[in-house]
Structure formats: C-alpha cells, structure tokens
Design a protein around this motif. Structure first.
Motif, PDB file in Angstrom:
ATOM      1  N   ASN A   1       0.872  -1.173   0.000  1.00  0.00           N
ATOM      2  CA  ASN A   1       0.000   0.000   0.000  1.00  0.00           C
ATOM      3  C   ASN A   1       0.909   1.224   0.000  1.00  0.00           C
ATOM      4  N   LEU A   2       0.346   2.404  -0.090  1.00  0.00           N
ATOM      5  CA  LEU A   2       1.171   3.614  -0.063  1.00  0.00           C
ATOM      6  C   LEU A   2       1.980   3.666   1.232  1.00  0.00           C
ATOM      7  N   GLY A   3       3.307   3.709   1.088  1.00  0.00           N
ATOM      8  CA  GLY A   3       4.193   3.826   2.232  1.00  0.00           C
ATOM      9  C   GLY A   3       4.344   2.577   3.076  1.00  0.00           C
ATOM     10  N   ARG A   4       3.819   1.455   2.600  1.00  0.00           N
ATOM     11  CA  ARG A   4       3.864   0.203   3.376  1.00  0.00           C
ATOM     12  C   ARG A   4       4.086  -0.976   2.439  1.00  0.00           C
ATOM     13  N   ALA A   5       4.791  -1.980   2.936  1.00  0.00           N
ATOM     14  CA  ALA A   5       4.959  -3.209   2.164  1.00  0.00           C
ATOM     15  C   ALA A   5       5.284  -4.364   3.096  1.00  0.00           C
ATOM     16  N   THR A   6       4.794  -5.541   2.725  1.00  0.00           N
ATOM     17  CA  THR A   6       5.088  -6.773   3.452  1.00  0.00           C
ATOM     18  C   THR A   6       5.591  -7.800   2.447  1.00  0.00           C
ATOM     19  N   VAL A   7       6.737  -8.411   2.765  1.00  0.00           N
ATOM     20  CA  VAL A   7       7.318  -9.455   1.927  1.00  0.00           C
ATOM     21  C   VAL A   7       7.711 -10.631   2.823  1.00  0.00           C
ATOM     22  N   SER A   8       7.873 -11.804   2.208  1.00  0.00           N
ATOM     23  CA  SER A   8       8.264 -12.983   2.983  1.00  0.00           C
ATOM     24  C   SER A   8       9.284 -13.813   2.215  1.00  0.00           C
ATOM     25  N   MET A   9       9.980 -14.669   2.981  1.00  0.00           N
ATOM     26  CA  MET A   9      11.018 -15.516   2.395  1.00  0.00           C
ATOM     27  C   MET A   9      11.214 -16.739   3.292  1.00  0.00           C
ATOM     28  N   LEU A  10      11.371 -17.892   2.676  1.00  0.00           N
ATOM     29  CA  LEU A  10      11.691 -19.119   3.385  1.00  0.00           C
ATOM     30  C   LEU A  10      13.215 -19.244   3.480  1.00  0.00           C
ATOM     31  N   VAL A  11      13.742 -19.513   4.676  1.00  0.00           N
ATOM     32  CA  VAL A  11      15.188 -19.701   4.846  1.00  0.00           C
ATOM     33  C   VAL A  11      15.562 -21.068   4.284  1.00  0.00           C
ATOM     34  N   ARG A  12      16.414 -21.050   3.252  1.00  0.00           N
ATOM     35  CA  ARG A  12      16.865 -22.264   2.580  1.00  0.00           C
ATOM     36  C   ARG A  12      18.259 -22.657   3.080  1.00  0.00           C
ATOM     37  N   GLN A  13      18.683 -23.866   2.741  1.00  0.00           N
ATOM     38  CA  GLN A  13      20.000 -24.367   3.136  1.00  0.00           C
ATOM     39  C   GLN A  13      21.118 -23.440   2.669  1.00  0.00           C
ATOM     40  N   ASP A  14      21.006 -22.888   1.458  1.00  0.00           N
ATOM     41  CA  ASP A  14      22.079 -22.037   0.933  1.00  0.00           C
ATOM     42  C   ASP A  14      22.102 -20.645   1.578  1.00  0.00           C
ATOM     43  N   MET A  15      21.206 -20.374   2.528  1.00  0.00           N
ATOM     44  CA  MET A  15      21.183 -19.100   3.256  1.00  0.00           C
ATOM     45  C   MET A  15      21.731 -19.249   4.676  1.00  0.00           C
ATOM     46  N   VAL A  16      22.114 -20.481   5.045  1.00  0.00           N
ATOM     47  CA  VAL A  16      22.566 -20.783   6.397  1.00  0.00           C
ATOM     48  C   VAL A  16      24.096 -20.679   6.454  1.00  0.00           C
ATOM     49  N   ASN A  17      24.580 -20.015   7.524  1.00  0.00           N
ATOM     50  CA  ASN A  17      26.030 -19.789   7.660  1.00  0.00           C
ATOM     51  C   ASN A  17      26.697 -20.884   8.496  1.00  0.00           C
ATOM     52  N   GLY A  18      27.957 -20.660   8.869  1.00  0.00           N
ATOM     53  CA  GLY A  18      28.743 -21.628   9.631  1.00  0.00           C
ATOM     54  C   GLY A  18      28.274 -21.841  11.056  1.00  0.00           C
ATOM     55  N   HIS A  19      27.365 -21.014  11.532  1.00  0.00           N
ATOM     56  CA  HIS A  19      26.772 -21.205  12.865  1.00  0.00           C
ATOM     57  C   HIS A  19      25.429 -21.918  12.780  1.00  0.00           C
ATOM     58  N   ASP A  20      25.084 -22.389  11.578  1.00  0.00           N
ATOM     59  CA  ASP A  20      23.837 -23.104  11.327  1.00  0.00           C
ATOM     60  C   ASP A  20      22.606 -22.229  11.553  1.00  0.00           C
ATOM     61  N   ILE A  21      22.758 -20.918  11.260  1.00  0.00           N
ATOM     62  CA  ILE A  21      21.648 -19.958  11.310  1.00  0.00           C
ATOM     63  C   ILE A  21      21.666 -19.142  10.023  1.00  0.00           C
ATOM     64  N   CYS A  22      20.569 -18.452   9.764  1.00  0.00           N
ATOM     65  CA  CYS A  22      20.471 -17.635   8.554  1.00  0.00           C
ATOM     66  C   CYS A  22      21.522 -16.523   8.603  1.00  0.00           C
ATOM     67  N   HIS A  23      22.248 -16.355   7.534  1.00  0.00           N
ATOM     68  CA  HIS A  23      23.226 -15.277   7.404  1.00  0.00           C
ATOM     69  C   HIS A  23      22.504 -13.938   7.548  1.00  0.00           C
ATOM     70  N   GLY A  24      23.050 -13.042   8.355  1.00  0.00           N
ATOM     71  CA  GLY A  24      22.425 -11.743   8.587  1.00  0.00           C
ATOM     72  C   GLY A  24      22.235 -10.927   7.325  1.00  0.00           C
ATOM     73  N   GLY A  25      23.086 -11.140   6.333  1.00  0.00           N
ATOM     74  CA  GLY A  25      22.946 -10.423   5.073  1.00  0.00           C
ATOM     75  C   GLY A  25      21.635 -10.741   4.371  1.00  0.00           C
ATOM     76  N   TYR A  26      21.175 -11.992   4.481  1.00  0.00           N
ATOM     77  CA  TYR A  26      19.892 -12.355   3.880  1.00  0.00           C
ATOM     78  C   TYR A  26      18.737 -11.708   4.638  1.00  0.00           C
ATOM     79  N   MET A  27      18.871 -11.604   5.955  1.00  0.00           N
ATOM     80  CA  MET A  27      17.842 -10.944   6.748  1.00  0.00           C
ATOM     81  C   MET A  27      17.756  -9.474   6.343  1.00  0.00           C
ATOM     82  N   ALA A  28      18.915  -8.828   6.186  1.00  0.00           N
ATOM     83  CA  ALA A  28      18.949  -7.424   5.770  1.00  0.00           C
ATOM     84  C   ALA A  28      18.386  -7.269   4.364  1.00  0.00           C
ATOM     85  N   LEU A  29      18.707  -8.208   3.469  1.00  0.00           N
ATOM     86  CA  LEU A  29      18.210  -8.128   2.095  1.00  0.00           C
ATOM     87  C   LEU A  29      16.688  -8.208   2.052  1.00  0.00           C
ATOM     88  N   LEU A  30      16.104  -9.076   2.866  1.00  0.00           N
ATOM     89  CA  LEU A  30      14.642  -9.173   2.899  1.00  0.00           C
ATOM     90  C   LEU A  30      14.037  -7.862   3.394  1.00  0.00           C
TER      91      LEU A  30
END
Length: 145
Positions: free
Chosen positions: A32-61
C-alpha cells in the motif's frame, strides 16, 4: 497521461526486474502507499557456519520491503542508508516476514521502519531505512511521443 499505477502494480514491476529478490524466492504479501510486506523461506544455501540464517539475507529481505514501500508512490527512490539490529537468529526452514512502514517523508527524503519476524510472529530484527528520491518514475505515466 496514463492512469496512475497502484502500489501493488509498482511493486510487481520492480519485482519482475529484481534478480536478487526472485533468486531468493521473496514473495510480495501486500503493498500500500508507504507500506509493504514481503516474505522468504530460509533455505540451506542461506545458512552460515553457525547453522543460522546469514544476517545479510535478513537485511536483504528487509531492504526489499523497504524498497517496495518507498517506491509505492511511483517516484524512483533508492536507499541512502540503513541499519539493522538483529535480535534473534533465523533458522533453516523459518518463514521470515518483513513489514515496512513509512515513518516520515519530507521532500525527496523518507525514513522507514521494518520489523522482521518469523512464522510465530516474534520480532527477530529491526531495520531502519533512509530513502532518497531520484529522477523518474518506476512505471511511466507519460504518453509515448
């Protein structure tokens, strides 16, 4: 002049050209004007060496929600800066949801806050984006000459 495009049409046009968002299978939930909602499923290729989602992907979303919100008026608008506070990890197969809300818009500049949650609704990150309008429109409203 062509009819003014809706915020959803603007986001759809941007998404069609957004190779990063499409590669990550980011879904547009609502715009809507001035608002947006998006979503993303965390995939294996988004997981870092700590077995969690890389913060860069969180920032990108969050940045993607920010982009759709600040371009919803059909003025070409880019990020002039952002910050993110990661409060909790995201894990493999989490569904992340970023909700962007305009806080203020003055002249060519705006400030947007984005809440990042996962499927149970807990806030896992807070993102603040600053926008700057540049020349042009996302979808041209001028008749071709």
């Amino acid at each position: 002049m062509n009819a003014a495009p809706t915020p959803q049409q603007i986001a759809d046009a941007m998404h069609a050209r957004d190779h990063a968002a499409r590669a990550l299978d980011i879904q547009i939930v609502e715009v809507n004007l001035g608002r947006a909602t998006v979503s993303m499923l965390v995939r294996q290729d988004m997981v870092n060496g700590h077995d969690i989602c890389h913060g860069g992907y969180m920032a990108l979303l969050c940045d993607t929600a920010f982009a759709y919100a600040c371009n919803s008026y059909n003025f070409n608008t880019v990020a002039s800066g952002f910050s993110i506070e990661i409060l909790a990890p995201a894990k493999l197969r989490d569904t992340l949801v970023a909700v962007a809300v305009e806080q203020v818009q003055r002249g060519r500049h705006g400030v947007y806050d984005i809440r990042l949650t996962h499927q149970n609704g807990d806030i896992i990150a807070l993102f603040r984006g600053k926008s700057a309008r540049i020349a042009g429109e996302v979808i041209s409203t001028m008749q071709p000459t």
